[in-house]
Design an enzyme around this catalytic site. Structure first.
Site, short mmCIF file in Angstrom:
data_model
loop_
_atom_site.label_atom_id
_atom_site.label_comp_id
_atom_site.label_asym_id
_atom_site.label_seq_id
_atom_site.Cartn_x
_atom_site.Cartn_y
_atom_site.Cartn_z
N LYS A 165 -18.61 -42.19 24.02
CA LYS A 165 -17.88 -43.40 24.41
C LYS A 165 -18.70 -44.63 24.03
CE LYS A 165 -15.08 -40.49 26.34
NZ LYS A 165 -13.86 -40.07 25.64
N LYS A 265 -2.12 -35.72 26.53
CA LYS A 265 -2.55 -35.58 27.92
C LYS A 265 -1.31 -35.50 28.82
CE LYS A 265 -6.89 -38.08 27.23
NZ LYS A 265 -7.69 -39.31 27.51
MG MG Z 1 -10.01 -41.41 24.56
#
Ligand code: MG
Length: 371
Positions: A165, A265
């Site tokens: 990230k 997702k």
């Molecule tokens: Mg992502």
């Protein structure tokens, strides 16, 4: 078969360590998860979970999930849980949007369909085996050395795929951080640089054209148009995540040539029914996918891993496991787990995760047909 009762529980799920993303702009220390059980008049019950990643990551939050379920659940009492398209149509007619709240209800109905057919979900969803899925690590934003230390930890736990990230706005610092992380990759490993929307288009183009990486870069900017702008000016493949909610969003991304891959997702897309439709579109257009959930326990992870296992490895990338990041385990030993860098779905009928209701505490709410 008819739905007779829908019960939901609220669980607070603390993380093992505070998690920063989007260049440190967003952070979370614990998750607010909602567990749902759908009961039927034939004695079968199904389970689902919805767990937004804190309240500042996506336009969803735990209390909002439960508030929307309070509107959705009464309309499902008396319906056949195996009629998934009818269940989803009823939910969409009751309350447009609010996909995070629809997901656990949809997944619980899939669980019942699987049990009634005596088939595991991966088979119902079209898979030929309980495929082992590579686990993607998830490395929170930090200094390059902090992130490399966490990648080393993930490697010890068997992960060969990593999601780093990033998302700092200083182009030189960000270029250096990407280079240092890349230099730490072992042979055969892959890293995705997940920006979580943090960059301006200018920063994205500057960093991505300054680094040697041919790795995936994920959701570099806030909007789909910004990401498409970047995609036309860089050589790396782009994945989209947070800007995708509906089937139409995916059509728009395809028309804009905004990406070469996406995150699937169930929580963000409204459950397995809608996630599967989008998964099918992605295969038809040739995109690659990480199939995983937004967050939560092994219950939420397992629903996503069933869909991942039912998807050809030609299109399937690694899947992260939210349960790997939790300090608690509401479904001990059950469901998809990281076993030396791989996870597989259960082979029993249905979802294959059955929480002990006694461990969940008092229900938050319960809905039955009024007599
Ligand atoms: Mg992502």
């Amino acid at each position: 078969m008819k739905i007779t009762r829908i019960t939901m529980w609220q669980l607070t799920l603390p993380l093992k360590r505070p998690y920063l993303l989007s260049g440190g702009r967003l952070g979370v220390q614990q998750l607010d998860s909602t567990f749902v059980r759908v009961d039927t008049d034939e004695g079968l019950s199904g389970w689902g979970e919805s767990c937004p990643w804190g309240h500042n990551y996506l336009p969803a939050h735990g209390a909002g999930v439960r508030s929307a379920i309070e509107l959705l659940a009464p309309g499902l009492i008396g319906k056949d849980p195996r009629a998934l398209d009818c269940i989803n149509l009823a939910m969409d007619e009751t309350l447009p949007g609010h996909l995070h709240a629809k997901s656990p209800l949809d997944i619980a109905c899939w669980d019942i369909l699987g049990q009634s057919a005596a088939l595991p979900l991966w088979k119902l969803l079209g898979g030929c085996e309980a495929a082992r899925i590579p686990v993607n690590s998830s490395i929170p934003t930090g200094t390059a050395s902090e992130m490399i230390a966490q990648i080393d930890d993930a490697r010890i736990r068997g992960c060969r795929f990593h999601s780093a990230k990033i998302g700092g706005l200083d182009v030189d610092c960000e270029t250096k951080r990407v280079g240092e992380i890349l230099a730490n990759m072992a042979a055969g490993e892959q890293v995705t640089f997940d920006v979580n929307r943090a960059w301006t288009p200018a920063a994205a183009v500057a960093v991505m054209n300054s680094v040697d990486a041919r790795s995936w870069f994920e959701q570099p900017c806030e909007t789909m148009d910004q990401c498409a702008h970047v995609a036309s000016r860089v050589r790396q493949p782009i994945l989209l995540d947070e800007c995708l909610h509906t089937f139409q969003d995916h059509l728009d991304a395809w028309r804009l040539s905004a990406c070469e891959g996406v995150k699937i997702k169930p929580g963000r897309l409204g459950g397995l029914t809608k996630a599967r439709r989008i998964r099918d579109l992605c295969m038809e257009v040739g995109w690659q996918m990480h199939i995983e959930d937004v967050g939560g326990s092994a219950l939420a992870d397992t629903a996503a891993i069933h869909l991942a296992a039912a998807t050809s490895p030609h299109f399937r990338l690694a899947s992260w496991l939210g349960n790997d990041h939790l300090n608690v385990d509401p479904v001990p030993g059950q469901g998809a787990r990281n076993l030396e860098g791989m996870a597989k779905p259960p082979e029993v009928a249905g979802l294959g995760v059955v929480p002990d209701a006694n461990r969940l505490g008092s229900p938050y709410a319960s809905f039955e047909r009024s007599r």
